[in-house]
Scaffold this motif. Structure first.
Motif, PDB file in Angstrom:
ATOM      1  N   GLU A  66      13.149  -5.324  10.324  1.00 51.08           N
ATOM      2  CA  GLU A  66      12.812  -6.638   9.774  1.00 51.08           C
ATOM      3  C   GLU A  66      11.665  -7.273  10.545  1.00 51.08           C
ATOM      4  O   GLU A  66      11.557  -7.092  11.770  1.00 51.08           O
ATOM      5  N   PRO A  67      10.804  -8.060   9.865  1.00 47.84           N
ATOM      6  CA  PRO A  67       9.645  -8.661  10.531  1.00 47.84           C
ATOM      7  C   PRO A  67       9.966  -9.883  11.386  1.00 47.84           C
ATOM      8  O   PRO A  67       9.197 -10.219  12.286  1.00 47.84           O
TER       9      PRO A  67
ATOM     10  N   HIS B  23       4.476   2.801   3.771  1.00 46.69           N
ATOM     11  CA  HIS B  23       5.483   1.916   4.337  1.00 46.69           C
ATOM     12  C   HIS B  23       5.225   0.526   3.764  1.00 46.69           C
ATOM     13  O   HIS B  23       4.070   0.113   3.635  1.00 46.69           O
TER      14      HIS B  23
ATOM     15  N   LEU C 154       1.873  -1.455   4.046  1.00 50.54           N
ATOM     16  CA  LEU C 154       1.370  -1.663   5.403  1.00 50.54           C
ATOM     17  C   LEU C 154       0.538  -0.451   5.806  1.00 50.54           C
ATOM     18  O   LEU C 154       0.969   0.688   5.620  1.00 50.54           O
TER      19      LEU C 154
ATOM     20  N   GLU D  11       6.436  -3.831   3.152  1.00 47.46           N
ATOM     21  CA  GLU D  11       7.237  -5.031   3.411  1.00 47.46           C
ATOM     22  C   GLU D  11       7.878  -5.422   2.085  1.00 47.46           C
ATOM     23  O   GLU D  11       7.219  -5.376   1.033  1.00 47.46           O
TER      24      GLU D  11
ATOM     25  N   ARG E 184      14.785  -9.821   4.368  1.00 42.21           N
ATOM     26  CA  ARG E 184      13.385  -9.402   4.365  1.00 42.21           C
ATOM     27  C   ARG E 184      13.250  -8.187   5.279  1.00 42.21           C
ATOM     28  O   ARG E 184      13.713  -8.192   6.416  1.00 42.21           O
ATOM     29  N   LYS E 185      12.614  -7.132   4.787  1.00 40.03           N
ATOM     30  CA  LYS E 185      12.456  -5.887   5.535  1.00 40.03           C
ATOM     31  C   LYS E 185      10.979  -5.491   5.590  1.00 40.03           C
ATOM     32  O   LYS E 185      10.195  -5.888   4.723  1.00 40.03           O
ATOM     33  N   TRP E 186      10.627  -4.697   6.610  1.00 32.84           N
ATOM     34  CA  TRP E 186       9.299  -4.107   6.605  1.00 32.84           C
ATOM     35  C   TRP E 186       9.328  -2.756   7.303  1.00 32.84           C
ATOM     36  O   TRP E 186      10.321  -2.359   7.881  1.00 32.84           O
ATOM     37  N   TRP E 187       8.198  -2.028   7.178  1.00 29.10           N
ATOM     38  CA  TRP E 187       8.106  -0.644   7.622  1.00 29.10           C
ATOM     39  C   TRP E 187       9.166   0.226   6.945  1.00 29.10           C
ATOM     40  O   TRP E 187       9.779   1.085   7.558  1.00 29.10           O
TER      41      TRP E 187
END
Length: 424
Positions: A147-148, A235, A223, A237, A174-177
């Motif tokens: 997560e960011p 990847h 990203l 977000e 919220r997630k990323w990568w």
């Protein structure tokens, strides 16, 4: 530990090396050309036919789902190579020489870890719905964890909520990568979040299967990685906004997320490290060939003392990393992931740093060519550098190793928490 490979592994090594020579290396230019054409046409997230056309050949050669271990194969009811971690490790190394080649054999991340997770912890219905098409290569998957807004190297920080509402779970976060999430073939996410924020620290998290077409999933942006977008894998977000899934999609049960993650990430770290060793071997080969073919100041670059020192050091570093990784794989096979946790942490520190150094030396020998895509070194470096974060940053693993070492001399046993972070 027996340093010799089993006859089964030797046979697969020979067949896999031959396949790489016959199909993978000759297809590298076609891969680059197709990727460039898709990008120019605005279709960079499309599956590459260069890879798709090789998959039936890999299946016909008996080089499909090589990663699937004995226990997962038995649990899933589907057939893989049935190899141990130690037997699969040298095969992952061969595939690692060309980063995209693992997909040809249905052995690429994050699908391998996700398939093992569903095989071990999914219900029969979930295995039928998701595992079967994944093993057949008909769909792909993603692992939604990092997560960011929090330091995800400590997975207890994760804030995504997974709340039970009757016969459903509602997911917000919220997630990323999230690797592979932009791929149009991605059909399911294994998503980690908190089901009970008031539970003990390592019993708050759970994992749930989320179909990619569920309402409320939003891909915000891809990203890039040091200038590379990694399409068509990539990847992203993304957000989960009131995403609803059946309660039966939970894996193993509420509060079991950390337990699942430890089972998933142990083999995954072996795979990542051996692929990096294969990438470093390729870089060393390119370094030697380039150094022997270029002349500077009246003698070949290979004759320069500094080049010879770097070649020798690279050979030492690669072999040391390989032996340490094989030891970790062997310990996982004979004693389990928990007993092998020190070795697993060590390889995750050693292999990415080694690969970065060897690739960097190879880039230096290539001069300006090492900085552009005429050679695979610049993208290889970006890939290797990324893996100093994936599956746990160096600092967290070093901290765990130090605590385990100090624990040997403590008056009472020291309980060490192993890092649980994103798996690419």
């Amino acid at each position: 530990m027996d340093f010799d490979y089993s006859p089964k592994t030797k046979d697969l090594q020979a067949r896999l090396k031959q396949f790489m020579a016959d199909y993978i290396y000759p297809s590298e230019d076609a891969y680059k050309a197709e990727l460039a054409a898709n990008t120019a046409a605005g279709k960079r997230w499309s599956a590459l036919q260069t890879i798709e056309n090789l998959k039936p050949k890999a299946q016909a050669a008996g080089l499909w789902n090589l990663f699937l271990p004995v226990d997962s194969a038995a649990a899933s009811g589907y057939e893989g190579a049935g190899l141990t971690n130690q037997e699969y490790a040298p095969l992952a190394e061969i595939m690692g020489a060309v980063p995209w080649s693992s997909e040809v054999f249905n052995c690429s991340a994050p699908d391998t870890g996700n398939m093992e997770t569903i095989a071990r912890y999914g219900s029969p219905e979930n295995r039928e719905r998701w595992l079967k098409p994944l093993l057949e290569g008909k769909i792909r998957s993603a692992f939604a964890m990092t997560e960011p807004d929090v330091a995800s190297s400590d997975a207890t920080n994760i804030e995504t909520r997974i709340e039970r509402h009757g016969d459903e779970y509602v997911i917000n976060g919220r997630k990323w990568w999230i690797s592979g999430a932009a791929d149009p073939r991605c059909a399911v996410y294994i998503t980690m979040g908190k089901t009970d924020p008031d539970a003990p620290r390592h019993s708050q998290q759970s994992m749930v299967l989320v179909p990619a077409d569920t309402k409320g999933i939003n891909i915000i942006r891809p990203l890039n990685v040091m200038g590379y977008d990694d399409a068509p894998h990539g990847h992203v977000e993304m957000t989960f906004e009131n995403v609803r899934v059946p309660a039966s999609n939970i894996l193993l049960g509420e509060g079991r997320g950390f337990e699942i993650a430890q089972g998933r990430l142990g083999p995954g770290r072996i795979h990542h490290c051996m692929r990096l060793i294969g990438l470093a071997e390729r870089a060393l080969e390119l370094m030697c060939r380039r150094a022997s073919a270029r002349t500077a100041f009246g003698k070949t670059v290979a004759q320069q003392t500094v080049t010879q020192e770097r070649i020798a050091e690279a050979r030492c570093k690669i072999d040391m990393a390989r032996l340490l990784t094989l030891k970790a794989a062997w310990m996982m096979d004979v004693a389990g992931n928990k007993v092998a946790k020190t070795e697993i942490a060590m390889i995750k520190v050693v292999a990415p740093s080694m690969a970065c150094q060897v690739i960097d030396w190879a880039m230096q020998v290539h001069g300006g060519g090492g900085m552009c895509d005429d050679f695979p070194l610049a993208s290889a470096y970006a890939h290797a550098r990324t893996l100093r974060f994936a599956d746990g940053p160096d600092e967290v693993h070093r901290n765990a190793i130090a605590k385990l070492e100090l624990g040997k001399y403590a008056p009472r046993p020291v309980e060490v928490e192993m890092p649980i972070t994103r798996g690419c």
